[in-house]
Design a protein around this motif. Structure first.
Motif, PDB file in Angstrom:
ATOM      1  N   THR A 111       0.824  -1.206   0.000  1.00 15.99           N
ATOM      2  CA  THR A 111       0.000   0.000   0.000  1.00 15.99           C
ATOM      3  C   THR A 111       0.858   1.257   0.000  1.00 15.99           C
ATOM      4  OG1 THR A 111      -1.771  -1.163   1.175  1.00 15.99           O
ATOM      5  CG2 THR A 111      -1.804   1.240   1.241  1.00 15.99           C
ATOM      6  N   ALA A 112       1.892   1.246   0.823  1.00 21.36           N
ATOM      7  CA  ALA A 112       2.774   2.414   0.884  1.00 21.36           C
ATOM      8  C   ALA A 112       3.476   2.649  -0.442  1.00 21.36           C
ATOM      9  CB  ALA A 112       3.808   2.221   1.997  1.00 21.36           C
ATOM     10  N   LEU A 113       3.921   1.564  -1.083  1.00 21.61           N
ATOM     11  CA  LEU A 113       4.638   1.705  -2.352  1.00 21.61           C
ATOM     12  C   LEU A 113       3.706   2.027  -3.512  1.00 21.61           C
ATOM     13  CD1 LEU A 113       7.205  -1.229  -2.065  1.00 21.61           C
ATOM     14  CD2 LEU A 113       7.608   1.200  -1.683  1.00 21.61           C
ATOM     15  N   SER A 114       2.404   1.734  -3.365  1.00 24.21           N
ATOM     16  CA  SER A 114       1.469   1.968  -4.469  1.00 24.21           C
ATOM     17  C   SER A 114       0.904   3.377  -4.469  1.00 24.21           C
ATOM     18  CB  SER A 114       0.316   0.963  -4.390  1.00 24.21           C
ATOM     19  OG  SER A 114      -0.494   1.214  -3.256  1.00 24.21           O
ATOM     20  N   MET A 115       1.104   4.149  -3.412  1.00 21.39           N
ATOM     21  CA  MET A 115       0.516   5.480  -3.336  1.00 21.39           C
ATOM     22  C   MET A 115       0.950   6.350  -4.506  1.00 21.39           C
ATOM     23  SD  MET A 115      -1.598   6.039  -0.954  1.00 21.39           S
ATOM     24  CE  MET A 115      -2.260   5.044   0.390  1.00 21.39           C
ATOM     25  N   GLU A 116       2.213   6.309  -4.813  1.00 28.26           N
ATOM     26  CA  GLU A 116       2.726   7.120  -5.922  1.00 28.26           C
ATOM     27  C   GLU A 116       2.788   6.322  -7.227  1.00 28.26           C
ATOM     28  OE1 GLU A 116       5.895   8.639  -8.567  1.00 28.26           O
ATOM     29  OE2 GLU A 116       5.935   6.794  -7.370  1.00 28.26           O
ATOM     30  N   TYR A 117       2.763   4.987  -7.108  1.00 23.79           N
ATOM     31  CA  TYR A 117       2.967   4.116  -8.268  1.00 23.79           C
ATOM     32  C   TYR A 117       1.779   4.153  -9.224  1.00 23.79           C
ATOM     33  CZ  TYR A 117       3.927  -0.269 -10.791  1.00 23.79           C
ATOM     34  OH  TYR A 117       4.160  -1.220 -11.762  1.00 23.79           O
ATOM     35  N   LEU A 118       0.562   4.030  -8.702  1.00 20.24           N
ATOM     36  CA  LEU A 118      -0.611   3.978  -9.574  1.00 20.24           C
ATOM     37  C   LEU A 118      -0.830   5.264 -10.354  1.00 20.24           C
ATOM     38  CD1 LEU A 118      -3.140   2.635 -10.665  1.00 20.24           C
ATOM     39  CD2 LEU A 118      -4.330   3.273  -8.550  1.00 20.24           C
ATOM     40  N   PRO A 119      -0.829   6.466  -9.732  1.00 21.79           N
ATOM     41  CA  PRO A 119      -1.008   7.683 -10.548  1.00 21.79           C
ATOM     42  C   PRO A 119       0.086   7.852 -11.600  1.00 21.79           C
ATOM     43  CG  PRO A 119      -1.279   8.157  -8.212  1.00 21.79           C
ATOM     44  CD  PRO A 119      -0.722   6.774  -8.299  1.00 21.79           C
ATOM     45  N   ARG A 120       1.326   7.524 -11.246  1.00 19.02           N
ATOM     46  CA  ARG A 120       2.425   7.659 -12.206  1.00 19.02           C
ATOM     47  C   ARG A 120       2.278   6.671 -13.355  1.00 19.02           C
ATOM     48  NH1 ARG A 120       7.375   5.044 -11.607  1.00 19.02           N
ATOM     49  NH2 ARG A 120       6.866   4.725  -9.418  1.00 19.02           N
ATOM     50  N   LEU A 121       1.920   5.446 -13.047  1.00 21.40           N
ATOM     51  CA  LEU A 121       1.750   4.436 -14.086  1.00 21.40           C
ATOM     52  C   LEU A 121       0.564   4.760 -14.983  1.00 21.40           C
ATOM     53  CD1 LEU A 121       3.220   1.789 -14.843  1.00 21.40           C
ATOM     54  CD2 LEU A 121       1.481   0.548 -13.552  1.00 21.40           C
ATOM     55  N   ALA A 122      -0.506   5.313 -14.400  1.00 29.32           N
ATOM     56  CA  ALA A 122      -1.674   5.677 -15.201  1.00 29.32           C
ATOM     57  C   ALA A 122      -1.350   6.788 -16.186  1.00 29.32           C
ATOM     58  CB  ALA A 122      -2.815   6.110 -14.286  1.00 29.32           C
ATOM     59  N   ALA A 123      -0.488   7.731 -15.799  1.00 28.87           N
ATOM     60  CA  ALA A 123      -0.149   8.847 -16.681  1.00 28.87           C
ATOM     61  C   ALA A 123       0.656   8.401 -17.900  1.00 28.87           C
ATOM     62  CB  ALA A 123       0.637   9.901 -15.904  1.00 28.87           C
ATOM     63  N   HIS A 124       1.345   7.246 -17.822  1.00 27.70           N
ATOM     64  CA  HIS A 124       2.194   6.780 -18.920  1.00 27.70           C
ATOM     65  C   HIS A 124       1.831   5.352 -19.341  1.00 27.70           C
ATOM     66  CE1 HIS A 124       4.761  10.270 -18.231  1.00 27.70           C
ATOM     67  NE2 HIS A 124       4.764   9.970 -16.944  1.00 27.70           N
ATOM     68  N   ALA A 125       0.574   4.953 -19.124  1.00 28.18           N
ATOM     69  CA  ALA A 125       0.184   3.558 -19.352  1.00 28.18           C
ATOM     70  C   ALA A 125       0.273   3.162 -20.823  1.00 28.18           C
ATOM     71  CB  ALA A 125      -1.247   3.331 -18.845  1.00 28.18           C
TER      72      ALA A 125
ATOM     73  N   ARG B 244       7.615   1.545 -23.419  1.00 20.00           N
ATOM     74  CA  ARG B 244       8.975   1.717 -22.896  1.00 20.00           C
ATOM     75  C   ARG B 244       8.953   2.244 -21.462  1.00 20.00           C
ATOM     76  NH1 ARG B 244      13.726   5.439 -25.699  1.00 20.00           N
ATOM     77  NH2 ARG B 244      15.365   4.996 -24.133  1.00 20.00           N
ATOM     78  N   ARG B 245       8.149   3.291 -21.217  1.00 21.14           N
ATOM     79  CA  ARG B 245       8.092   3.854 -19.871  1.00 21.14           C
ATOM     80  C   ARG B 245       7.423   2.883 -18.900  1.00 21.14           C
ATOM     81  NH1 ARG B 245       6.533  10.284 -20.704  1.00 21.14           N
ATOM     82  NH2 ARG B 245       8.373  10.835 -21.938  1.00 21.14           N
ATOM     83  N   THR B 246       6.419   2.154 -19.385  1.00 19.04           N
ATOM     84  CA  THR B 246       5.763   1.167 -18.530  1.00 19.04           C
ATOM     85  C   THR B 246       6.732   0.088 -18.092  1.00 19.04           C
ATOM     86  OG1 THR B 246       3.590   1.539 -19.551  1.00 19.04           O
ATOM     87  CG2 THR B 246       3.943  -0.566 -18.439  1.00 19.04           C
ATOM     88  N   SER B 247       7.505  -0.448 -19.025  1.00 12.21           N
ATOM     89  CA  SER B 247       8.483  -1.481 -18.691  1.00 12.21           C
ATOM     90  C   SER B 247       9.512  -0.973 -17.687  1.00 12.21           C
ATOM     91  CB  SER B 247       9.191  -1.975 -19.954  1.00 12.21           C
ATOM     92  OG  SER B 247       8.282  -2.575 -20.845  1.00 12.21           O
ATOM     93  N   LEU B 248       9.943   0.271 -17.868  1.00  7.81           N
ATOM     94  CA  LEU B 248      10.933   0.841 -16.957  1.00  7.81           C
ATOM     95  C   LEU B 248      10.363   1.018 -15.551  1.00  7.81           C
ATOM     96  CD1 LEU B 248      13.690   2.138 -16.432  1.00  7.81           C
ATOM     97  CD2 LEU B 248      12.720   4.311 -17.203  1.00  7.81           C
ATOM     98  N   MET B 249       9.155   1.573 -15.463  1.00  6.22           N
ATOM     99  CA  MET B 249       8.565   1.820 -14.152  1.00  6.22           C
ATOM    100  C   MET B 249       8.235   0.523 -13.421  1.00  6.22           C
ATOM    101  SD  MET B 249       6.173   5.209 -14.615  1.00  6.22           S
ATOM    102  CE  MET B 249       5.376   4.700 -16.135  1.00  6.22           C
ATOM    103  N   VAL B 250       7.717  -0.471 -14.153  1.00  9.65           N
ATOM    104  CA  VAL B 250       7.390  -1.750 -13.523  1.00  9.65           C
ATOM    105  C   VAL B 250       8.663  -2.466 -13.084  1.00  9.65           C
ATOM    106  CG1 VAL B 250       6.362  -4.025 -13.918  1.00  9.65           C
ATOM    107  CG2 VAL B 250       5.222  -1.975 -14.767  1.00  9.65           C
ATOM    108  N   SER B 251       9.714  -2.368 -13.903  1.00  8.13           N
ATOM    109  CA  SER B 251      10.991  -2.973 -13.526  1.00  8.13           C
ATOM    110  C   SER B 251      11.528  -2.356 -12.241  1.00  8.13           C
ATOM    111  CB  SER B 251      11.999  -2.793 -14.661  1.00  8.13           C
ATOM    112  OG  SER B 251      13.285  -3.220 -14.276  1.00  8.13           O
TER     113      SER B 251
END
Length: 471
Positions: free
Chosen positions: A270-284, A288-295
């Motif tokens: 939960t703590a790690l997803s607070m910033e992860y979901l909005p950032r991932l949604a902006a570049h879904a 290339r950016r998705t692979s980098l962020m998920v990695s």
């Protein structure tokens, strides 16, 4: 990682309050009280999920992609939609309270408990909307403070209830947490300017814009609701199965173990997803950016888990005695195996978030419903044939099956590949988790400290290097 550290550190207060509440319930109310608390809490979570229609993740995603000028109208729409859904959910819960009591306890004598829980359903809907506004607007400090203040206030109010009212305190204590969180969110409420007024010529188009936002929120949220309702219904049905086939004490053992592994363990995600979901949604839409962020997220999750899981497994008997009592040790095998499966859960979660970030509601429903069906079937079979050991094996198999499903979506539907640099790290984590788990299942958990302590030190050191930007 900075956001995760902020939210995680402040949530430690929430964890402490939850641990204290669980300990007091176990001491003053016993296994029956823990089981009753688990049944009513599971029912409330299921009803709240149904009433909210998946508004929170849908609202976070909407705020993540909207322009700055459109934020006031989106926030206003989120709040109005949440209040409407909360009132409808509360009325539905109140009307169905005799039926819910009969399904849960076999008679209607507890209908009043579900009638009072209807108020918590309304408050949870409003609280969730405000939490979504904080998260979507990246007001993480306010969100963490609200969570801390609400949990601390609910804990302080509940302690005298547990001591003086014993079993009669279960329902009031649940309501106390919802009310205290509502008060905290009202105090820290995000003040967003009102949407710009327009003349009569543009009023119709503005109304259509508000309706369109609400339609998007509810449409995508309905997919998420099916998923969330299935998850809570699966837990609810399995606890009813345990209550009918075993005893309320067995439900208490199971609820205690799942609280330690899933609810407290999920605080990290939960703590790690607070910033992860909005950032991932902006570049879904960018592969290339998705692979980098998920990695990057996988590396962060696996590093954090290797610092926690081996030590948690090695000290599991001590944790149960400290947080509950020795009466809950029968659930130890399930707790150990479920904790080991958290590694698989963390990796699959990092990839599964991409489904939500893309707004692929139908695929989200397919994957989660499949997961729930597999989990319920494996859990019933595992407990029937092997008790808590079989239940732990079922949990491990369930997480493995879910990871395979997500991998199929990840590669087959989105045409994304597994980041290569994560594989060596996963191998290193397995080397530490497997022997510690084997020693704990063999009745020698403390011998696992010889592996757990070096693994924890390595994980902490690596986290510090990541924080400093050297990895």
């Amino acid at each position: 990682m900075k956001v995760g550290g902020l939210v995680g550190s402040l949530q430690m207060v929430n964890v402490g309050c939850g641990i204290l509440r669980s300990k007091l319930v176990a001491l003053w109310l016993g296994p029956v009280g823990v089981g009753l608390f688990g049944l009513l809490t599971s029912a409330l979570e299921m009803l709240s999920m149904l009433a909210q229609l998946g508004l929170r993740p849908s609202a976070v995603r909407e705020l993540g992609v909207v322009s700055h000028a459109g934020i006031p109208r989106v926030v206003r729409t989120i709040r109005i939609t949440a209040l409407t859904l909360g009132i409808a959910g509360a009325l539905l819960t109140l009307a169905c309270s005799p039926l819910l009591a009969h399904i849960t306890f076999g008679d209607t004598s507890w209908w009043w408990a579900f009638a009072w829980l209807s108020l918590a359903v309304l408050l949870n809907a409003v609280n969730n909307a405000e939490g979504a506004v904080f998260q979507g607007l990246k007001r993480f400090r306010k969100l963490a403070r609200c969570s801390m203040a609400g949990t601390l206030g609910g804990c302080l109010v509940s302690i005298p209830m547990f001591y003086f009212w014993r079993l009669d305190s279960v329902v009031p204590s649940i309501l106390a947490y919802a009310v205290c969180t509502w008060l905290a969110l009202g105090f820290y409420r995000e003040k967003v300017r009102q949407p710009k007024a327009c003349d009569a010529s543009c009023a119709a188009s503005e109304d259509e814009s508000t309706v369109a936002i609400a339609r998007r929120l509810v449409t995508f949220g309905m997919y998420l609701t099916v998923m969330g309702f299935a998850n809570y219904a699966m837990t609810y049905v399995f606890m009813i199965y345990l209550n009918h086939t075993a005893s309320e004490a067995t439900v208490g053992y199971y609820n205690a173990a799942t609280t330690l592994v899933t609810r407290y363990g999920d605080l990290l995600l939960t703590a790690l997803s607070m910033e992860y979901l909005p950032r991932l949604a902006a570049h879904a839409r960018s592969r290339r950016r998705t692979s980098l962020m998920v990695s990057n997220q996988m590396m962060l999750i696996t590093t954090a888990l290797v610092a926690c899981i081996p030590m948690f497994i090695a000290c599991s008997p001590l944790i149960i005695r400290l947080l509950y009592s020795s009466a809950f040790l029968p659930a130890l095998p399930f707790m150990v195996l479920a904790a080991a499966a958290t590694l698989i859960k963390g990796v699959s979660w990092a990839m599964a978030t991409e489904i939500m970030a893309r707004g692929d509601g139908r695929m989200f429903v397919v994957t989660e419903l499949s997961s729930c069906i597999i989990c319920l079937a494996l859990s019933i079979a595992g407990f029937h044939f092997g008790g808590f050991i079989g239940l732990g094996v079922a949990y491990l198999l369930w997480q493995a099956a879910y990871a395979l499903i997500i991998m199929w979506v990840w590669r087959g539907r989105y045409h994304l590949g597994m980041p290569g640099r994560v594989t060596p790290l996963l191998t290193a984590v397995l080397v530490t988790v497997v022997p510690v788990t084997a020693l704990a299942m063999a009745g020698l958990p403390y011998w696992g400290l010889t592996v757990a302590i070096p693994a924890t030190l390595w994980g902490v050191r690596r986290m510090m290097l990541i924080y400093r930007g050297k990895r």
